[in-house]
Design a protein around this motif. Structure first.
Motif, mmCIF file in Angstrom:
data_model
loop_
_atom_site.group_PDB
_atom_site.id
_atom_site.type_symbol
_atom_site.label_atom_id
_atom_site.label_comp_id
_atom_site.label_asym_id
_atom_site.label_seq_id
_atom_site.Cartn_x
_atom_site.Cartn_y
_atom_site.Cartn_z
ATOM 1 N N PRO A 9 43.510 44.055 30.924
ATOM 2 C CA PRO A 9 42.703 44.747 31.938
ATOM 3 C C PRO A 9 41.226 44.734 31.575
ATOM 4 O O PRO A 9 40.854 44.570 30.410
ATOM 5 C CB PRO A 9 43.266 46.167 31.902
ATOM 6 N N ASP A 28 42.759 56.541 38.603
ATOM 7 C CA ASP A 28 42.573 56.296 40.036
ATOM 8 C C ASP A 28 41.099 56.354 40.427
ATOM 9 O O ASP A 28 40.634 55.569 41.269
ATOM 10 C CB ASP A 28 43.364 57.318 40.854
ATOM 11 N N ARG A 31 39.605 53.107 39.430
ATOM 12 C CA ARG A 31 40.032 52.034 40.334
ATOM 13 C C ARG A 31 39.259 52.090 41.648
ATOM 14 O O ARG A 31 38.906 51.046 42.218
ATOM 15 C CB ARG A 31 41.533 52.134 40.604
ATOM 16 N N PRO A 35 36.962 48.226 42.523
ATOM 17 C CA PRO A 35 38.030 47.555 43.277
ATOM 18 C C PRO A 35 38.219 46.089 42.897
ATOM 19 O O PRO A 35 39.293 45.530 43.128
ATOM 20 C CB PRO A 35 37.565 47.697 44.732
ATOM 21 N N ARG A 37 37.972 45.026 39.758
ATOM 22 C CA ARG A 37 38.323 44.971 38.338
ATOM 23 C C ARG A 37 39.732 45.526 38.149
ATOM 24 O O ARG A 37 40.265 46.245 38.998
ATOM 25 C CB ARG A 37 37.349 45.803 37.503
ATOM 26 N N THR A 38 40.322 45.215 37.005
ATOM 27 C CA THR A 38 41.650 45.743 36.703
ATOM 28 C C THR A 38 41.518 46.942 35.757
ATOM 29 O O THR A 38 40.867 46.859 34.718
ATOM 30 C CB THR A 38 42.538 44.677 36.049
ATOM 31 N N VAL A 39 42.135 48.038 36.160
ATOM 32 C CA VAL A 39 42.133 49.265 35.372
ATOM 33 C C VAL A 39 43.586 49.605 35.078
ATOM 34 O O VAL A 39 44.382 49.819 35.988
ATOM 35 C CB VAL A 39 41.460 50.427 36.127
ATOM 36 N N GLU A 40 43.934 49.651 33.797
ATOM 37 C CA GLU A 40 45.319 49.907 33.414
ATOM 38 C C GLU A 40 45.415 51.207 32.620
ATOM 39 O O GLU A 40 44.610 51.455 31.717
ATOM 40 C CB GLU A 40 45.859 48.759 32.562
#
Length: 325
Positions: A9, A28, A31, A35, A37-40
């Motif tokens: 991520p 959240d 995120r 929008p 990018r990846t957020v884990e």
């Protein structure tokens, strides 16, 4: 850095939340601001150990030594607290990891907490509450905040927030900071040492502690400070418990050297059930709660998301709220 390239991520969120709010809300919020990018969220200890191994940008409340050892490629740790003293800062610095904090997130809520504490003592609401519990209709004397002198120790985001909220009340304000020549939002600014600070204590009606805990501030408000203060003065501590000498505070209250205290932090913390501070009617105690706000994760996400973009554009760029290296 793209998730499609490395299966890692852009941001890894660790599992510990704060103030009783689910950490999912923080993930959240990130995120929603990232929008593209990846957020884990690593929701378990195993997931944290596995996913942090290759992560470059990690955010969370704490970073334990075991987890840091596993973080082979870590470049940025975005601490979700304003204070970073609980982190392994020397090890992070030795590894060249940039550390940021959540400075500014607490400004509005802690500013309001301080103002509420001051007004409580000014209008003596605690006396009214005590008489209400006893069903006694008895007039009592109160004070006015207007014309008072409020000294704010620490002029960071929280101290500035307190000063801003006091502006409409017609008070004189004194700020205390390491570099008084920088000035500040208060009517006067003095340093921590010397006659200027002593004179400020002698003139203070409300002493607000909003400073970090350092070698300079540990035990700053000691017996000598309480003796110097006016008997009508009130202490408000939203900094850290050890900024105040706890034994000296108890002595000051018992000897009526000050009028009262509002303590959101104590030393030790939590305050033991048999501690004498619980017994004073002129002491307000809240359980390190001034930092609570439903907007915490939203404000934090604003800072961290901006830094995610800065880091992606230039890994060597200075980040907002960067404290190390």
């Amino acid at each position: 850095m793209s998730d499609s390239d490395t299966n890692q991520p852009d941001v890894l969120v660790l599992r510990k939340g704060t103030h009783g709010m689910p950490v999912e809300q923080y993930a959240d919020a990130l995120r929603g601001r990232l929008p593209d990018r990846t957020v884990e969220l690593a929701r378990t200890p195993t997931a944290e150990r596995d996913r942090i191994r290759d992560a470059r940008f990690v955010t969370g409340m704490t970073l334990e030594d075991e987890l840091l050892e596993a973080a082979e490629n870590l470049e940025v740790f975005a601490c979700a607290y304003a204070g970073t003293g609980h982190l392994p800062l020397e090890e992070l610095e030795a590894r060249g990891v940039a550390v940021t904090n959540a400075s500014g997130v607490h400004g509005p809520n802690i500013g309001e907490h301080v103002l509420g504490a001051i007004l409580r003592f000014t209008r003596r609401f605690h006396v009214g509450a005590r008489q209400q519990r006893r069903q006694k209709w008895r007039h009592y004397q109160a004070e006015e905040l207007q014309g008072s002198t409020v000294t704010i120790v620490g002029l960071g985001a929280i101290g500035e927030s307190v000063a801003d909220r006091l502006e409409p009340f017609g008070v004189e304000t004194i700020g205390v900071r390491y570099t008084p020549e920088k000035g500040g939002p208060t009517d006067e600014v003095v340093g921590f040492e010397g006659e200027g600070f002593e004179d400020a204590l002698a003139r203070t009606d409300y002493l607000v502690l909003a400073c970090p805990l350092t070698e300079t501030t540990r035990g700053l408000i000691d017996r000598e400070a309480f003796v110097t203060m006016d008997p009508g003065a009130v202490l408000v501590n939203v900094a850290r418990g050890p900024v105040v000498d706890a034994d000296a505070l108890v002595e000051a209250l018992r000897s009526s050297w000050i009028r009262g205290a509002s303590l959101d932090v104590t030393d030790p913390e939590p305050l033991p059930e048999d501690h004498p501070l619980w017994t004073f009617e002129n002491v307000q105690i809240t359980p390190h709660n001034a930092g609570h706000t439903p907007e915490y994760y939203e404000r934090l996400a604003d800072i961290v998301a901006g830094n995610v973009r800065r880091f992606a554009d230039d890994p060597d760029a200075a980040l907002e709220n960067q404290v190390r290296p």
